[in-house]
Design a protein around this motif. Structure first.
Motif, mmCIF file in Angstrom:
data_model
loop_
_atom_site.group_PDB
_atom_site.id
_atom_site.type_symbol
_atom_site.label_atom_id
_atom_site.label_comp_id
_atom_site.label_asym_id
_atom_site.label_seq_id
_atom_site.Cartn_x
_atom_site.Cartn_y
_atom_site.Cartn_z
ATOM 1 N N ILE A 283 -5.310 -5.441 -1.684
ATOM 2 C CA ILE A 283 -5.066 -4.032 -1.984
ATOM 3 C C ILE A 283 -3.594 -3.690 -1.790
ATOM 4 C CG2 ILE A 283 -5.561 -1.674 -1.232
ATOM 5 C CD1 ILE A 283 -8.379 -2.632 -0.513
ATOM 6 N N ILE A 284 -3.007 -4.177 -0.700
ATOM 7 C CA ILE A 284 -1.592 -3.919 -0.430
ATOM 8 C C ILE A 284 -0.721 -4.508 -1.534
ATOM 9 C CG2 ILE A 284 0.321 -4.494 1.129
ATOM 10 C CD1 ILE A 284 -1.654 -4.244 3.450
ATOM 11 N N ALA A 285 -1.011 -5.750 -1.934
ATOM 12 C CA ALA A 285 -0.242 -6.388 -3.007
ATOM 13 C C ALA A 285 -0.354 -5.599 -4.309
ATOM 14 C CB ALA A 285 -0.720 -7.822 -3.212
ATOM 15 N N GLY A 286 -1.546 -5.096 -4.599
ATOM 16 C CA GLY A 286 -1.735 -4.311 -5.810
ATOM 17 C C GLY A 286 -0.945 -3.018 -5.788
ATOM 18 N N GLN A 287 -0.937 -2.345 -4.645
ATOM 19 C CA GLN A 287 -0.204 -1.080 -4.548
ATOM 20 C C GLN A 287 1.307 -1.291 -4.552
ATOM 21 O OE1 GLN A 287 -1.683 2.089 -4.756
ATOM 22 N NE2 GLN A 287 -3.169 0.571 -5.453
ATOM 23 N N VAL A 288 1.752 -2.419 -4.015
ATOM 24 C CA VAL A 288 3.184 -2.749 -4.095
ATOM 25 C C VAL A 288 3.590 -2.945 -5.557
ATOM 26 C CG1 VAL A 288 4.922 -4.505 -3.537
ATOM 27 C CG2 VAL A 288 3.311 -3.747 -1.781
ATOM 28 N N THR A 289 2.777 -3.705 -6.283
ATOM 29 C CA THR A 289 3.037 -3.920 -7.713
ATOM 30 C C THR A 289 2.979 -2.620 -8.474
ATOM 31 O OG1 THR A 289 2.024 -6.114 -7.529
ATOM 32 C CG2 THR A 289 2.328 -5.237 -9.738
ATOM 33 N N ASN A 290 2.000 -1.775 -8.151
ATOM 34 C CA ASN A 290 1.844 -0.486 -8.819
ATOM 35 C C ASN A 290 3.080 0.390 -8.615
ATOM 36 O OD1 ASN A 290 0.069 1.739 -10.049
ATOM 37 N ND2 ASN A 290 0.643 2.626 -8.087
ATOM 38 N N GLY A 291 3.573 0.451 -7.384
ATOM 39 C CA GLY A 291 4.746 1.281 -7.096
ATOM 40 C C GLY A 291 5.996 0.812 -7.814
ATOM 41 N N LEU A 292 6.207 -0.502 -7.818
ATOM 42 C CA LEU A 292 7.403 -1.051 -8.462
ATOM 43 C C LEU A 292 7.362 -0.886 -9.980
ATOM 44 C CD1 LEU A 292 7.765 -4.295 -6.308
ATOM 45 C CD2 LEU A 292 9.234 -2.266 -6.215
ATOM 46 N N LEU A 293 6.190 -1.116 -10.570
ATOM 47 C CA LEU A 293 6.066 -0.959 -12.017
ATOM 48 C C LEU A 293 6.136 0.514 -12.420
ATOM 49 C CD1 LEU A 293 3.296 -3.562 -12.983
ATOM 50 C CD2 LEU A 293 5.776 -3.791 -13.118
#
Length: 331
Positions: free
Chosen positions: A265-275
């Motif tokens: 979940i953390i990895a997904g939200q990190v990717t979401n924020g950067l994109l």
């Protein structure tokens, strides 16, 4: 006759490869955006179902504030690594000034304000009412987008934004468990006070303001995006860490209850924020609204697949509304 022959000669000499080359170049420019948007929609829509999978006895076992701090810190580290890899580290020293850095504190403060406002609003309304009325932030973001950034929308585009709001309300309304609300005596059902209505309107306004202000800041400063993200997430880490410490969330340990799925979940939200920062820098805030709305549909499908939640025929209505909105806005 001579002029007609010249025109015929020019037409006959047109390279037949040029139209095909033009289509290839247009596809090569549009394909990365399409992949980015599909990835964002999937990440946004999968967030809630994945959190539901982590629940133990109906409760989330980890600290949400710890999770947010780690997400902001990871985005900060990725931004710094990108700055180093791209060779823009020298721009860090040249750009560090109060005038350049201070604007990035405002979005972090606005998002922190809204996060606390959500908790306060629970006193004046039930969670389902908040879910319904929070869809108004789509409209508030579009209004602020036109007023603050000077962007003009066509009448059909405004109608498309209205369809997104309607799709969000419809999806939230049909997702409510009416039988459970009627059977639970301790639950008074849907309710919202005048204070609750005022607070949810403030929440929607602040949400739109934070998004529009972030987009304006990213586009107005001629700095590498990785450097701008570095400034933005530095304030995010500081403010959320302060909230974590002062909120007393560290009593059970910072990583208490974390599992492999939580790290996903953390990895997904990190990717979401950067994109999403790429969208804000090189795209538009309206594009972000379409990502959020489309994510609701992914949320419904994944909830059915992973959690066994039954989808009714009402689910098709917001699907049609969002598809119609996309067609009207981008035609």
């Amino acid at each position: 006759m001579l002029q007609t022959d010249r025109v015929r000669i020019v037409i006959d000499n047109v390279d037949p490869i040029q139209p095909e080359l033009h289509r290839t170049r247009r596809w090569s420019r549009g394909a990365p955006w399409a992949i980015l948007l599909v990835l964002l929609v999937f990440i946004y829509g999968s967030h809630a179902p994945l959190i539901s999978l982590t629940k133990v006895d109906g409760h989330v076992p980890f600290s949400s504030s710890s999770c947010v701090v780690l997400i902001e810190f990871a985005k900060l580290m990725v931004s710094f690594a990108t700055l180093v890899v791209t060779g823009n580290l020298s721009s860090l020293k040249a750009s560090v000034s109060i005038v350049a850095v201070l604007p990035y504190a405002i979005p972090a403060l606005l998002y922190a304000f809204n996060n606390n406002l959500v908790v306060i609003m629970q006193v004046y309304m039930d969670p389902s009412s908040f879910q319904l009325f929070s869809n108004l932030k789509i409209g508030s973001t579009a209004l602020l987008y036109t007023f603050c950034l000077g962007k003009k929308l066509r009448r059909g585009q405004w109608f498309a934004v209205g369809l997104l709001v309607a799709a969000g309300v419809c999806h939230s309304y049909t997702s409510l468990d009416w039988e459970q609300q009627n059977e639970d005596i301790s639950n008074p059902g849907l309710y919202i006070t005048s204070w609750g209505l005022l607070l949810v309107l403030v929440y929607c306004f602040v949400s739109g303001l934070a998004a529009v202000y972030t987009e304006r800041t990213l586009k107005s400063q001629h700095l590498p995006l990785s450097l701008q993200n570095l400034f933005l997430y530095a304030f995010g880490v500081a403010i959320n860490l302060m909230s974590h410490v002062t909120g007393g969330s560290g009593q059970q340990g910072f990583l208490y209850g974390f599992s492999g799925l939580v790290w996903v979940i953390i990895a997904g939200q990190v990717t979401n924020g950067l994109l999403m920062s790429v969208i804000m820098k090189h795209g538009t805030g309206i594009m972000r609204l379409f990502v959020i709305s489309s994510g609701m549909l992914v949320n419904g499908v994944l909830s059915w697949w992973l959690l066994g939640i039954q989808l009714t025929h009402h689910f098709l209505f917001p699907v049609v509304l969002i598809g119609w909105a996309v067609y009207l806005y981008y035609r």
